[in-house]
Design a protein around this motif. Structure first.
Motif, mmCIF file in Angstrom:
data_model
loop_
_atom_site.group_PDB
_atom_site.id
_atom_site.type_symbol
_atom_site.label_atom_id
_atom_site.label_comp_id
_atom_site.label_asym_id
_atom_site.label_seq_id
_atom_site.Cartn_x
_atom_site.Cartn_y
_atom_site.Cartn_z
ATOM 1 N N HIS A 276 0.812 -1.220 0.000
ATOM 2 C CA HIS A 276 0.000 0.000 0.000
ATOM 3 C C HIS A 276 0.847 1.272 0.000
ATOM 4 C CE1 HIS A 276 -3.931 -1.935 0.479
ATOM 5 N NE2 HIS A 276 -3.368 -2.764 1.346
ATOM 6 N N GLY A 277 2.178 1.112 -0.047
ATOM 7 C CA GLY A 277 3.055 2.275 -0.076
ATOM 8 C C GLY A 277 2.993 3.104 1.193
ATOM 9 N N LEU A 278 2.926 2.429 2.351
ATOM 10 C CA LEU A 278 2.718 3.116 3.617
ATOM 11 C C LEU A 278 3.978 3.185 4.480
ATOM 12 C CD1 LEU A 278 -0.740 1.497 4.520
ATOM 13 C CD2 LEU A 278 -0.341 3.853 3.746
ATOM 14 N N GLN A 279 5.128 3.014 3.865
ATOM 15 C CA GLN A 279 6.370 2.969 4.648
ATOM 16 C C GLN A 279 6.585 4.230 5.482
ATOM 17 O OE1 GLN A 279 6.010 2.176 1.478
ATOM 18 N NE2 GLN A 279 7.281 0.430 0.860
ATOM 19 N N LYS A 280 6.077 5.378 5.031
ATOM 20 C CA LYS A 280 6.256 6.627 5.784
ATOM 21 C C LYS A 280 5.092 6.933 6.720
ATOM 22 C CE LYS A 280 9.210 8.865 2.328
ATOM 23 N NZ LYS A 280 9.393 10.064 1.461
ATOM 24 N N SER A 281 4.077 6.067 6.699
ATOM 25 C CA SER A 281 2.876 6.340 7.493
ATOM 26 C C SER A 281 2.521 5.242 8.480
ATOM 27 C CB SER A 281 1.671 6.568 6.565
ATOM 28 O OG SER A 281 1.913 7.651 5.689
ATOM 29 N N VAL A 282 3.230 4.113 8.411
ATOM 30 C CA VAL A 282 2.986 3.002 9.336
ATOM 31 C C VAL A 282 4.338 2.486 9.823
ATOM 32 C CG1 VAL A 282 2.006 0.701 9.669
ATOM 33 C CG2 VAL A 282 0.847 2.336 8.166
ATOM 34 N N THR A 283 4.473 2.310 11.130
ATOM 35 C CA THR A 283 5.713 1.828 11.718
ATOM 36 C C THR A 283 5.449 0.580 12.545
ATOM 37 O OG1 THR A 283 6.624 4.067 11.877
ATOM 38 C CG2 THR A 283 7.628 2.378 13.282
ATOM 39 N N LEU A 284 6.222 -0.457 12.292
ATOM 40 C CA LEU A 284 6.247 -1.637 13.159
ATOM 41 C C LEU A 284 7.488 -1.515 14.040
ATOM 42 C CD1 LEU A 284 5.410 -4.525 10.629
ATOM 43 C CD2 LEU A 284 3.827 -3.145 11.998
ATOM 44 N N THR A 285 7.297 -1.328 15.320
ATOM 45 C CA THR A 285 8.438 -1.074 16.201
ATOM 46 C C THR A 285 9.132 -2.340 16.677
ATOM 47 O OG1 THR A 285 7.192 -1.147 18.277
ATOM 48 C CG2 THR A 285 7.241 0.964 17.078
ATOM 49 N N GLY A 286 8.442 -3.494 16.599
ATOM 50 C CA GLY A 286 8.955 -4.676 17.278
ATOM 51 C C GLY A 286 8.672 -4.558 18.763
ATOM 52 N N PRO A 287 9.247 -5.428 19.593
ATOM 53 C CA PRO A 287 9.000 -5.354 21.040
ATOM 54 C C PRO A 287 9.570 -4.061 21.627
ATOM 55 C CG PRO A 287 10.067 -7.440 20.420
ATOM 56 C CD PRO A 287 10.125 -6.552 19.229
ATOM 57 N N LEU A 288 8.848 -3.472 22.563
ATOM 58 C CA LEU A 288 9.304 -2.274 23.252
ATOM 59 C C LEU A 288 9.526 -2.572 24.726
ATOM 60 C CD1 LEU A 288 6.963 0.533 21.813
ATOM 61 C CD2 LEU A 288 9.300 -0.035 21.101
ATOM 62 N N THR A 289 10.368 -1.784 25.356
ATOM 63 C CA THR A 289 10.546 -1.893 26.801
ATOM 64 C C THR A 289 9.273 -1.420 27.494
ATOM 65 O OG1 THR A 289 11.404 0.344 27.061
ATOM 66 C CG2 THR A 289 13.009 -1.399 26.534
ATOM 67 N N VAL A 290 9.143 -1.754 28.779
ATOM 68 C CA VAL A 290 7.981 -1.312 29.546
ATOM 69 C C VAL A 290 7.897 0.216 29.553
ATOM 70 C CG1 VAL A 290 6.932 -1.275 31.835
ATOM 71 C CG2 VAL A 290 7.954 -3.390 30.976
ATOM 72 N N ALA A 291 9.043 0.875 29.703
ATOM 73 C CA ALA A 291 9.056 2.338 29.709
ATOM 74 C C ALA A 291 8.605 2.903 28.362
ATOM 75 C CB ALA A 291 10.454 2.848 30.057
ATOM 76 N N ASP A 292 9.054 2.283 27.268
ATOM 77 C CA ASP A 292 8.675 2.773 25.942
ATOM 78 C C ASP A 292 7.199 2.513 25.642
ATOM 79 O OD1 ASP A 292 11.018 3.952 25.226
ATOM 80 O OD2 ASP A 292 11.773 2.280 24.032
ATOM 81 N N LEU A 293 6.658 1.430 26.181
ATOM 82 C CA LEU A 293 5.232 1.167 25.991
ATOM 83 C C LEU A 293 4.396 2.269 26.651
ATOM 84 C CD1 LEU A 293 5.216 -2.678 26.517
ATOM 85 C CD2 LEU A 293 4.482 -1.500 24.446
ATOM 86 N N LEU A 294 4.808 2.665 27.837
ATOM 87 C CA LEU A 294 4.118 3.765 28.505
ATOM 88 C C LEU A 294 4.218 5.039 27.674
ATOM 89 C CD1 LEU A 294 2.588 4.734 31.008
ATOM 90 C CD2 LEU A 294 4.804 5.206 32.081
#
Length: 411
Positions: A276-294
């Motif tokens: 869909h050509g969404l590389q600049k509009s959708v991000t998959l972060t992978g697992p995040l730390t507890v602090a980053d999730l907050l």
């Protein structure tokens, strides 16, 4: 005979992994009376067979005892090419892992005078609960989230055995009325099913300022951020979220979808983003730390996980992430499936959509981004709802259950 109410929790998916069941078990352990919970967990992810990031730091600082083995269940591997490979895996991988898990569990039961074993994953660890009972006489609790009893299995698989395991349990915990009703429909006795609804850690998940450093790191400083958090599996609906994102961008060009988590669907989601050509509009972060999730919750304008029920019956048992987002003061979008209809109060704390209808998902995002008054009302109601559902009460419920079945006569 009166058993000790000390409980050994056996869980493949446990903190610092972030996810519904992992958060449930960590909250139970942290808030139960000191010394009443012991944990047997893994050091590696079974689905990727790689180390769990941050487990040493977690275990050192968590305040309760956690012991870990490399794995508690065999890793997910490609299908065997033939029966010889299958037999070799059984003898060289599966059975040694099972033996180490059983030996480790029995050792902890004896060392800590454990009277109750709580199995966190019915499908992969029910056998372990059964053997622990036979070898030590302990009571057995199964903690059921939903998908373990809604998913259909192929003939001859675990699906035919799970009812036998559940029928022999001293107690079964259901995390939602949806899950409880499913267990009742299977014919299990109501007096052995105990409703302990999922809750949220309102001390950790709470309103706070936008984390600008977090936004800068992911290059979304000037974006209207919509966040989804969860394991990357089809029932979460992240694929439908991505498919509907072009429609969202037509109305809100500055919108950005961030999906945090990992799982077997990641490759498929990456392909959808590229298609869909969404590389600049959708991000998959992978697992995040507890602090980053907050930080992700607090930095978002709203939270979205449009869960759905899959053809094989796999569905969301509750959806703890909805409460976490509400606790951070965010409105949520969830799916009209499984226990999510209990976690999200439609029109009060968020919006429920058909997780299979892309247009409905996109329409909910478009509406909430365009209507600050509606969004604010849902945020305020969601925060009050989350604060009324704290883990402190649920942990005491679980501890009381352990005390009660410790004095019961054996089945």
């Amino acid at each position: 005979m009166i058993h000790s109410s000390t409980c050994l929790l056996i869980a493949n998916i446990f903190a610092p992994i972030h996810g519904g069941s992992a958060n449930v078990y960590a909250s139970l352990c942290r808030l139960s009376p000191k010394g009443s919970m012991i944990v047997l967990a893994a050091r590696q992810n079974y689905d990727r067979n790689e180390p769990i990031r941050g487990w040493e730091e977690h275990d050192r600082d968590c305040g309760y005892q956690v012991e870990r083995l490399a794995l508690l269940r065999p890793p997910i591997l490609p299908p065997p090419r033939n029966r010889l490979v299958s037999a070799w895996r059984l003898l060289s991988i599966d059975l040694p892992i099972a033996l180490r898990a059983l030996t480790g569990a029995v050792r902890l039961i004896k060392k800590h005078h454990v009277g109750i074993v709580c199995i966190g994953e019915l499908n992969s660890s029910a056998w372990l609960g059964e053997l622990c009972r036979k070898l030590s006489g302990c009571r057995v609790i199964y903690y059921i989230h939903g998908e373990e009893v809604t998913t259909r299995f192929e003939a001859g698989s675990f699906g035919r055995k799970r009812l036998q395991h559940l029928s022999r349990a001293d107690a079964i915990v259901a995390v939602s009325n949806f899950t409880r009703n499913t267990l009742l429909e299977l014919g299990l006795p109501s007096d052995r099913i105990h409703l302990i609804e999922n809750a949220v850690d309102t001390e950790h998940f709470c309103p706070g300022p936008v984390d600008h450093q977090f936004r800068q790191r992911w290059e979304v400083e000037d974006k209207r951020l919509v966040v989804g958090i969860g394991r990357l599996v089809p029932r979460k609906g992240f694929d439908r979220s991505i498919e509907g994102w072009p429609s969202v961008l037509e109305q809100h060009p500055d919108a950005h979808l961030m999906i945090a988590g990992d799982g077997p669907q990641r490759g498929e989601l990456e392909s959808l983003i590229a298609y869909h050509g969404l590389q600049k509009s959708v991000t998959l972060t992978g697992p995040l730390t507890v602090a980053d999730l907050l930080s992700a919750y607090r930095s978002a304008e709203l939270f979205m996980m449009p869960n759905r029920t899959m053809p094989d019956g796999d569905t969301e048992g509750f959806g703890l992430v909805f409460l976490e987002a509400n606790a951070c003061g965010r409105a949520v979008i969830g799916g009209k499936a499984g226990g999510a209809v209990e976690a999200v109060k439609d029109g009060e704390t968020g919006m429920l959509v058909d997780g299979d209808v892309v247009g409905e998902i996109a329409g909910a995002v478009i509406r909430l981004l365009a209507d600050p008054e509606l969004r604010s009302r849902l945020e305020n109601n969601g925060l009050a709802h989350a604060r009324a559902n704290s883990w402190t009460v649920r942990a005491l419920q679980f501890h009381e259950l352990c005390r009660n079945i410790a004095v019961q006569a054996p089945l």
